[in-house]
Design an enzyme around this catalytic site. Structure first.
Site, PDB file in Angstrom:
ATOM      1  N   GLU A 163      79.839  72.018  23.974  1.00 34.96           N
ATOM      2  CA  GLU A 163      79.053  72.140  22.061  1.00 34.96           C
ATOM      3  C   GLU A 163      78.808  73.120  21.490  1.00 34.96           C
ATOM      4  OE1 GLU A 163      75.186  69.706  23.292  1.00 34.96           O
ATOM      5  OE2 GLU A 163      76.478  68.121  23.641  1.00 34.96           O
ATOM      6  N   GLU A 358      79.961  63.938  27.874  1.00 39.16           N
ATOM      7  CA  GLU A 358      78.467  63.053  27.982  1.00 39.16           C
ATOM      8  C   GLU A 358      77.933  62.093  27.278  1.00 39.16           C
ATOM      9  OE1 GLU A 358      75.626  66.664  26.684  1.00 39.16           O
ATOM     10  OE2 GLU A 358      77.188  68.137  27.861  1.00 39.16           O
TER      11      GLU A 358
HETATM   12  O1  IFM Z   1      71.366  68.500  28.176  1.00 32.21           O
HETATM   13  C1  IFM Z   1      72.546  68.566  26.939  1.00 32.21           C
HETATM   14  C2  IFM Z   1      73.098  70.039  27.365  1.00 32.21           C
HETATM   15  O2  IFM Z   1      73.221  70.313  27.981  1.00 32.21           O
HETATM   16  C3  IFM Z   1      74.600  69.194  25.945  1.00 32.21           C
HETATM   17  N1  IFM Z   1      74.093  68.210  25.422  1.00 32.21           N
HETATM   18  C4  IFM Z   1      73.122  67.441  25.251  1.00 32.21           C
HETATM   19  C5  IFM Z   1      72.383  66.959  26.820  1.00 32.21           C
HETATM   20  C6  IFM Z   1      71.053  66.367  25.849  1.00 32.21           C
HETATM   21  O3  IFM Z   1      70.373  67.172  25.213  1.00 32.21           O
END
Ligand code: IFM
Length: 460
Positions: A163, A358
């Site tokens: 990210e 994710e």
């Molecule tokens: O916890 C975060 C993660 O570190 C990065 N992506 C989003 C998740 C939820 O906010």
């Protein structure tokens, strides 16, 4: 359409969010160690100093992963645990920790997936200018080389950056994440460019020092665009919106194309080059060769999306959410369609095998008097989202899905107030409890997603 027989089901975490042991065994300081100590930065003054104590409890955590039936576990390396100054001297205790974690995973039949960078730059590198320093691509290259030299005999899956939208945008524009800066736009484009070069340099180092053929990917985030109706016009509206740039320049990092076109297509999007022209540094042609160093898979973190229709003027138009639209505990919209349209549009544009690295939701979970943690909202969320992902399997080369998160953890500026895990963590005692959703996920894994459709209608 079903998930491919070799589809991988896993869960993910990141180092700062779970490891704790912030000052143990020679670990150096990172950005988040420093930032969380400042009053007012994090809800209720929480820090990741102890987090889930995973550094000491990892064997128990691996046992729980096995109990859930996970096939894979995605975790990130704490850069400052391995290289306390970010470059130079290696902290062997840090290497031993990851060695032991990897071995425990493999002994339990769980495939390790390593993310090199999940936001925790060593503080010593920040003092040298962080991502603004032109040497930053080499710094990440050094971490990649170390990871390849020490771990790639047993680990064959690597992701470079997690990210970048967040660690540049939230860290350096809004300043709500470490290092807490509100930089000029010009600086942030230069940082972003260096981060992209760092991705490319990391790919080169992993390939050069890898001890076996490696599967290498890149893990940005996005909000997917999905159409109001499945008419060609609305679908086209969503497709255009998916890769468009935000209207507000200070919000510029929230997009797909600026971050992924250079990696996969070898250039920034034209629209951005003209829109952002006043803020852009000079780019060398050679940079794009480095940034687009071939990768094997594209990885997408994907939690929700926006609904679009084609407006009368032939321009995509947002369909506003109705009052009371479903949302998660942290206020994110629940939009399962994102897991169909997102992978579909990304595959059309980038033509790479895809992992969802994710996806998940924050819930107000608690332990009830029966000693269990009932999280029906999470089961419902995942059922809806995974059905859509299953639909996408007909149109995209989907390789795997990682639930965020394996366990409740430190949710950045929100501290421990958000629970994203399939394992409940009682922070005062560090006791772990497998939530109902984890038992349900076990069945998803066992049936390779077939239980998602039993006794229910297929999503249309
Ligand atoms: O916890 C975060 C993660 O570190 C990065 N992506 C989003 C998740 C939820 O906010």
């Amino acid at each position: 359409m079903a998930f491919a027989a070799n589809f991988i089901w896993g869960a993910a975490t990141s180092a700062y969010q779970i490891e704790g042991a912030a000052a143990e065994d020679g670990k150096g300081l990172n950005l988040w160690d420093v930032y969380t100590r400042e009053p007012g930065r994090i809800l209720d003054g929480h820090t990741g100093e102890t987090a889930c104590g995973h550094y000491r409890r990892f064997r128990e955590d691996v046992r729980l992963m096995k109990e859930i039936g996970l096939q894979a576990y995605r975790f990130s390396l704490s850069w400052a645990r391995l290289l306390p100054d970010g470059v130079g001297k290696v902290n062997e205790a840090g290497v031993r920790f990851y060695d032991a974690l990897i071995d425990a995973l493999l002994e339990n039949g769980i495939e390790p997936y390593i993310t090199l960078y999940h936001w925790d730059m060593p503080y010593e590198l920040y003092k040298r200018g962080g991502w603004l320093n032109p040497g930053s691509p080499e710094w990440l290259g050094g971490l990649a080389r170390l990871a390849a030299e020490r771990f790639s005999d047993r680990v064959s899956h690597f992701f470079t950056l997690n990210e970048p939208q967040c660690f540049i945008g939230l860290g350096h524009l809004t300043g709500i994440h470490a290092p807490g800066l509100q930089c000029p736009l010009r600086d942030t484009f230069e940082m972003a460019h260096n981060a992209l070069k760092a991705h490319g340099r990391a790919v080169q180092m992993l390939r050069q020092y890898g001890k076996q053929p490696l599967e290498i990917g890149y893990a940005p985030t996005c909000s997917a665009a999905y159409p109001e109706t499945e008419t060609p016009a609305d679908i086209e509206a969503a497709r255009q919106a998916m890769f468009a740039l935000p209207e507000d320049d200070r919000n510029w990092t929230w997009n797909v194309s600026w971050w992924s076109d250079p990696v996969l297509l070898g250039h920034y999007p034209e629209e951005g080059l003209s829109r952002f022209e006043p803020y852009l540094p000079r780019f060398a042609d050679a940079d794009f060769k480095l940034i687009s160093e071939p990768i094997d898979v594209y990885a997408q973190n994907l939690y929700n999306g926006r609904c679009l229709r084609m407006g009368k003027a032939g321009k995509p138009e947002i369909v506003h959410r109705y009052p009371g639209f479903p949302k998660t505990a942290n206020g994110w919209p629940i939009t399962p369609e994102a897991l169909y349209w997102g992978p579909k549009f990304l595959s059309e544009r980038y033509r790479k095998p895809l992992y969802i690295t994710e996806n998940g939701m924050s819930c107000h979970d608690r332990k009830t008097p029966d000693g269990k943690v009932h999280d029906p909202n999470r089961i419902d969320f995942l059922t809806q989202y995974l059905r859509q992902l299953r639909r996408a399997a007909a149109e995209a080369d989907l390789r795997g899905y990682f639930h965020w998160s394996l366990m409740d953890n430190f949710e950045w500026e929100k501290g421990y107030s958000e629970r994203f895990g399939m394992i409940y963590v009682d922070y005062p005692t560090q006791e772990r409890t497998i939530k109902d959703s984890a038992r349900w996920y076990r069945e998803v894994i066992r049936t390779n997603g077939e239980n998602l459709i039993s006794n229910t209608r297929e999503p249309s």
